[in-house]
Design a protein around this motif. Structure first.
Motif, PDB file in Angstrom:
ATOM      1  N   ASP A  13      73.375  81.525  44.585  1.00  0.00           N
ATOM      2  CA  ASP A  13      74.007  80.244  44.242  1.00  0.00           C
ATOM      3  C   ASP A  13      75.386  80.557  43.698  1.00  0.00           C
ATOM      4  N   HIS A  51      68.914  70.164  37.583  1.00  0.00           N
ATOM      5  CA  HIS A  51      68.965  71.357  36.703  1.00  0.00           C
ATOM      6  C   HIS A  51      69.078  70.812  35.295  1.00  0.00           C
ATOM      7  N   TYR A 101      78.260  79.139  21.393  1.00  0.00           N
ATOM      8  CA  TYR A 101      76.964  78.447  21.277  1.00  0.00           C
ATOM      9  C   TYR A 101      76.205  78.803  20.011  1.00  0.00           C
ATOM     10  N   LEU A 103      74.506  73.692  26.677  1.00  0.00           N
ATOM     11  CA  LEU A 103      73.684  74.346  27.701  1.00  0.00           C
ATOM     12  C   LEU A 103      72.756  73.350  28.376  1.00  0.00           C
ATOM     13  N   HIS A 116      68.430  67.850  44.147  1.00  0.00           N
ATOM     14  CA  HIS A 116      68.580  68.986  43.246  1.00  0.00           C
ATOM     15  C   HIS A 116      68.676  68.473  41.816  1.00  0.00           C
ATOM     16  N   LEU A 174      81.939  85.414  31.219  1.00  0.00           N
ATOM     17  CA  LEU A 174      82.740  84.550  30.330  1.00  0.00           C
ATOM     18  C   LEU A 174      83.853  85.343  29.637  1.00  0.00           C
ATOM     19  N   PRO A 197      67.375  80.873  39.077  1.00  0.00           N
ATOM     20  CA  PRO A 197      67.506  81.637  37.837  1.00  0.00           C
ATOM     21  C   PRO A 197      68.775  82.490  37.831  1.00  0.00           C
ATOM     22  N   GLY A 198      69.473  82.525  36.717  1.00  0.00           N
ATOM     23  CA  GLY A 198      70.633  83.413  36.577  1.00  0.00           C
ATOM     24  C   GLY A 198      70.366  84.394  35.458  1.00  0.00           C
ATOM     25  N   ARG A 199      70.369  83.851  34.236  1.00  0.00           N
ATOM     26  CA  ARG A 199      70.166  84.661  33.029  1.00  0.00           C
ATOM     27  C   ARG A 199      68.909  85.524  33.108  1.00  0.00           C
ATOM     28  N   LYS A 209      76.783  82.673  38.511  1.00  0.00           N
ATOM     29  CA  LYS A 209      77.630  82.457  37.333  1.00  0.00           C
ATOM     30  C   LYS A 209      77.186  83.334  36.170  1.00  0.00           C
ATOM     31  N   SER A 246      69.878  75.372  30.232  1.00  0.00           N
ATOM     32  CA  SER A 246      69.798  76.819  30.277  1.00  0.00           C
ATOM     33  C   SER A 246      69.120  77.351  29.012  1.00  0.00           C
ATOM     34  N   GLN A 247      68.563  78.556  29.107  1.00  0.00           N
ATOM     35  CA  GLN A 247      67.868  79.201  27.975  1.00  0.00           C
ATOM     36  C   GLN A 247      66.736  78.287  27.486  1.00  0.00           C
ATOM     37  N   ARG A 285      79.521  84.274  23.592  1.00  0.00           N
ATOM     38  CA  ARG A 285      78.362  83.393  23.382  1.00  0.00           C
ATOM     39  C   ARG A 285      78.112  83.049  21.907  1.00  0.00           C
TER      40      ARG A 285
END
Ligand code: LLP
Length: 468
Positions: free
Chosen positions: A113, A233, A362, A196, A231, A423, A315-317, A94, A236-237, A358
């Motif tokens: 993922d 989560h 956010y 987030l 699982h 996004l 991890p994505g970012r 994502k 984020s960040q 973003r």
């Protein structure tokens, strides 16, 4: 000339000694300036990239993505091996998924993922082994589940009781046994923007522990499903390990309880590792994060006297964020002075919230540098804004740039590799920019930019009327 001591600057933003400098944590490792002061990314002069591909442009440094993927893979492999288990690192698509990126990260040892069929199809088109894909989402449709099961997806992370039955029906019909994880809500509220944070109680993701116990019992009685683990989560960040440690400790309590019903080979602690967006952000090095998180889980298991499962992370970012730099052209500048006498320079670029939502979504902070040249002119407080018809169309809220920043300058915004293109929208019918990969002095388009024809291609109104 605007004063660098302008009172509109937030406390965290310091006047730079050199408003041309490239803060190490924020830019790709290979970012540099050439002898003339112009920005070079992946060995490619940015002006040359702009000549070839135009602006706005997302430049993605392939070596940076590969290096970060390898760093995550190796850090968790080392940390888990030290405690006698192993790890699986999934790249969270994502953040930004294209066939090239899927190929790079899997070549560096990561799994993928996905959270929609769209992301799944991109990963499959890249040739990713379906067994190395995990499928997320709080509302996977029957057709998405059927597609995933039929291609032999590695794991499906179920998010509700409804979904368990859907996956079981699909797997039974296709004649396979589907491996599933159960996403739980650990109740840990990560210290990040509310949107987030994904594990506080009042939100849509995961199951409360009580419901998860019932869910796992149900999965264990369905012959078409195999329960492989829990699982969670938390958001984020995230900087630091406290949230991961707390969440893991809570989830281990449930994990231990469930061991009464059979072995559980895996525990997935999700993603969320933060990156530096401005020079004040100071993310913990991945080696240290991995050692501390894995160490905490290993200690938790030892205390409970239970085996340490294989540990998975997503991890994505942290894989693509710092690898991406968006290059814009400055179109207009405008000094705005308030009644108080405080002022800032508005610098308008040829993109905005359609390629980076973003800040608007956010309140995210970014930084910027003039890419086409350096300047010795004293710095001015600027706000970089886009071309959209909204006052919230901000790209970089607060930054100091050389005070002579002017129309025609190229402006680069680093740390835009994650959750910017993914996004992106066509708000105000602005075409989405191209994504260009750079590596060691070469470049290639990995996602072509949209044209006005693309925008009109989906608009069938007039042609239908005319054809009638
Ligand atoms: N795993 C799960 C289950 C997730 O929901 C996410 C992110 C990740 C992994 C990857 O998180 P990362 O390592 O990239 O932080 N659009 C927001 C971020 C939304 C994250 C959604 N889930 C932003 O621009 O900050």
């Amino acid at each position: 000339m605007l004063s660098p001591a302008d009172s509109l600057a937030p406390d965290w933003l310091v006047v730079p000694d050199d408003a041309n400098s490239l803060a190490q944590a924020v830019w790709p490792a290979a970012a540099d300036r050439d002898a003339g002061g112009a920005l070079v990314l992946g060995g490619m002069p940015v002006a040359e990239l702009v000549r070839q591909y135009g602006t706005p442009l997302l430049v993605l440094d392939e070596d940076e993505v590969r290096e970060r993927a390898r760093a995550f893979h190796d850090a968790f492999a080392r940390a888990t091996a030290e405690h006698g288990t192993s790890s699986r690192v999934y790249y969270a698509g994502k953040a930004f998924l294209s066939t090239a990126v899927a190929r790079w990260v899997t070549e560096e040892g990561l799994n993928v993922d996905v959270c929609t069929c769209g992301e799944l199809e991109v990963a499959l088109a890249a040739g990713v082994d379906p067994a190395r894909i995990g499928f997320h989402g709080n509302n996977k449709s029957v057709s998405e589940i059927e597609r995933a099961v039929s291609v032999g997806i590695g794991t499906i992370i179920v998010d509700s009781a409804v979904e368990i039955e859907r996956v079981a029906v699909a797997a039974a019909r296709i004649g396979t046994v589907q491996r599933v994880l159960v996403r739980v809500n650990s109740g840990v509220h990560a210290e990040t923007h509310d949107f987030l944070a994904t594990a506080h109680e009042d939100q849509k993701f995961g199951m409360p522990f009580g419901d998860a116990e019932i869910a796992v019992a149900r999965i264990r009685e369905l012959p078409a499903l195999e329960f492989v683990g829990l699982h969670c989560h938390i958001g984020s960040q995230i900087f630091g390990v406290a949230g991961f440690r707390e969440s893991a400790s809570r989830v281990l309590e449930l994990h231990e309880k469930l061991l009464a019903g059979g072995e559980i080979p895996l525990l997935n602690l999700g993603g969320g590792f933060g990156i530096a967006y401005t020079s004040v952000d100071d993310p913990t090095p991945i080696g240290q994060l991995a050692a501390e998180i894995v160490g905490a889980v290993a200690a938790g298991c030892a205390e409970r006297g239970i085996p340490l499962p294989i540990l998975a992370f997503e991890p994505g970012r942290a894989i693509v964020g710092t690898a991406g730099v968006t290059v814009y052209e400055v179109g207009t500048t405008k000094a705005v002075t308030l009644d108080s006498g405080a002022s800032r320079l508005y610098v308008s670029v040829d993109g905005g919230m359609s390629d980076n939502a973003r800040p608007a979504l956010y309140g995210a902070q970014f930084s910027a540098r003039i890419a086409s040249r350096t300047s010795d002119v004293p710095s001015a407080l600027v706000r970089v804004v886009g071309k959209h018809c909204e006052s919230g169309d901000i790209v970089v809220d607060h930054e100091y740039l050389p005070g002579d920043v002017a129309p025609g300058d190229l402006l680069a915004v680093p740390a835009t590799g994650a959750y910017c293109m993914s996004l992106a929208s066509n708000y105000n019918h602005v075409p989405r920019p191209a994504v260009v990969a750079v590596t060691r002095g070469s470049s290639r388009v990995i996602v072509r930019g949209e044209s006005l024809d693309d925008l009109l291609a989906r608009d069938t109104g007039i042609s239908i009327t005319e054809g009638a």
